[in-house]
Design a protein around this motif. Structure first.
Motif, short mmCIF file in Angstrom:
data_model
loop_
_atom_site.label_atom_id
_atom_site.label_comp_id
_atom_site.label_asym_id
_atom_site.label_seq_id
_atom_site.Cartn_x
_atom_site.Cartn_y
_atom_site.Cartn_z
N MET A 130 0.84 -1.17 0.00
CA MET A 130 0.00 0.00 0.00
C MET A 130 0.89 1.24 0.00
N THR A 131 0.59 2.18 -0.90
CA THR A 131 1.38 3.40 -0.98
C THR A 131 1.03 4.34 0.18
N ALA A 132 1.84 5.35 0.36
CA ALA A 132 1.60 6.34 1.43
C ALA A 132 0.28 7.07 1.19
N LEU A 133 -0.03 7.36 -0.08
CA LEU A 133 -1.28 8.03 -0.42
C LEU A 133 -2.47 7.14 -0.08
N GLU A 134 -2.39 5.87 -0.45
CA GLU A 134 -3.47 4.92 -0.14
C GLU A 134 -3.64 4.76 1.36
N SER A 135 -2.55 4.72 2.06
CA SER A 135 -2.58 4.58 3.51
C SER A 135 -3.25 5.79 4.17
N LYS A 136 -2.90 6.98 3.73
CA LYS A 136 -3.49 8.21 4.27
C LYS A 136 -4.98 8.26 3.95
N PHE A 137 -5.36 7.86 2.74
CA PHE A 137 -6.77 7.83 2.36
C PHE A 137 -7.55 6.85 3.23
N ALA A 138 -6.99 5.67 3.43
CA ALA A 138 -7.65 4.66 4.26
C ALA A 138 -7.85 5.16 5.68
N GLN A 139 -6.88 5.88 6.20
CA GLN A 139 -6.97 6.44 7.56
C GLN A 139 -8.09 7.48 7.63
N ILE A 140 -8.15 8.37 6.65
CA ILE A 140 -9.19 9.40 6.64
C ILE A 140 -10.57 8.77 6.51
N VAL A 141 -10.72 7.79 5.64
CA VAL A 141 -12.01 7.11 5.47
C VAL A 141 -12.41 6.41 6.77
N ALA A 142 -11.47 5.77 7.43
CA ALA A 142 -11.78 5.11 8.70
C ALA A 142 -12.27 6.12 9.74
N GLU A 143 -11.65 7.28 9.76
CA GLU A 143 -12.04 8.32 10.73
C GLU A 143 -13.38 8.97 10.37
N GLN A 144 -13.69 9.05 9.10
CA GLN A 144 -14.87 9.79 8.65
C GLN A 144 -15.99 8.92 8.10
N LYS A 145 -15.91 7.61 8.26
CA LYS A 145 -16.93 6.75 7.65
C LYS A 145 -18.32 7.00 8.21
N GLY A 146 -18.42 7.38 9.48
CA GLY A 146 -19.72 7.71 10.06
C GLY A 146 -20.34 8.92 9.38
N THR A 147 -19.53 9.90 9.10
CA THR A 147 -19.99 11.11 8.41
C THR A 147 -20.50 10.74 7.02
N ILE A 148 -19.73 9.97 6.30
CA ILE A 148 -20.11 9.56 4.94
C ILE A 148 -21.40 8.77 4.98
N TYR A 149 -21.49 7.83 5.90
CA TYR A 149 -22.68 6.99 6.00
C TYR A 149 -23.91 7.82 6.34
N THR A 150 -23.76 8.79 7.24
CA THR A 150 -24.89 9.64 7.62
C THR A 150 -25.42 10.42 6.43
N VAL A 151 -24.53 10.96 5.62
CA VAL A 151 -24.96 11.69 4.42
C VAL A 151 -25.71 10.74 3.49
N CYS A 152 -25.17 9.58 3.26
CA CYS A 152 -25.80 8.60 2.38
C CYS A 152 -27.17 8.18 2.90
N TYR A 153 -27.27 7.98 4.20
CA TYR A 153 -28.53 7.57 4.82
C TYR A 153 -29.61 8.63 4.61
N MET A 154 -29.21 9.89 4.66
CA MET A 154 -30.17 10.98 4.51
C MET A 154 -30.75 11.02 3.10
N PHE A 155 -30.08 10.41 2.14
CA PHE A 155 -30.53 10.47 0.76
C PHE A 155 -31.14 9.16 0.27
N SER A 156 -31.41 8.24 1.18
CA SER A 156 -32.01 6.98 0.75
C SER A 156 -32.85 6.36 1.85
N GLN A 157 -33.82 5.58 1.45
CA GLN A 157 -34.68 4.86 2.38
C GLN A 157 -34.34 3.36 2.39
#
Length: 159
Positions: free
Chosen positions: A1-28
């Motif tokens: 895994m490259t440094a860029l991929e590693s940094k992206f994975a870390q950010i996604v792990a930290e922010q997955k709740g935020t992403i999921y909440t946005v997605c939930y608001m736009f679907s039933q």
């Protein structure tokens, strides 16, 4: 895994709740929420290398997630399709709190996508300035829009 991929994975792990909440608001639908989540991740990855850190990572993620969900919501509304369902969920919780949350979610889902985005960010306890930064309007405009949205939600029936 490259440094860029590693940094992206870390950010996604930290922010997955935020992403999921946005997605939930736009679907039933749970499957659709997962599809939206994947689409947001793809768009985040596409833009990650060019992210210049002029704003907070969380603000950038909200902006990408909301834009992705709004775009896909518009496409979905243009191409209405009928899903085959059993119309029954044996695991569904039917206590009073769940019914209230479900009612609120149904009402919010009837709002225009831009208004839905503002409500979502407000429900996340974001300050008006940050909401404005994410959606591209002033904090004062956020305040006015939230007032109008609340009035609109009050007028909606429970259908």
């Amino acid at each position: 895994m490259t440094a860029l991929e590693s940094k992206f994975a870390q950010i996604v792990a930290e922010q997955k709740g935020t992403i999921y909440t946005v997605c939930y608001m736009f679907s039933q639908d749970a499957d659709e929420v997962n599809d939206l989540f994947q689409e947001v991740l793809v768009n985040l990855w596409k833009g990650f290398e060019n992210f210049e850190h002029r704003s907070d990572v969380r603000t950038w993620i909200y902006r990408v997630a909301l834009n992705t969900c709004i775009t896909l919501d518009r496409k979905r509304r243009r191409t209405k399709s009928t899903k085959l369902t059993m119309d029954i969920n044996l695991f569904e919780d039917r206590d009073e709190d769940t019914r209230q949350v479900d009612m609120l979610h149904k009402r919010i889902s009837r709002l225009q996508p831009f208004d839905r985005a503002i409500v979502l960010l407000w429900l996340e306890d974001m300050p008006y300035e940050e909401i404005g930064q994410i959606v591209g309007i002033t904090a004062k405009n956020v305040s006015v829009r939230l007032f109008r949205i609340r009035e609109q939600l009050k007028r909606m029936s429970n259908d």
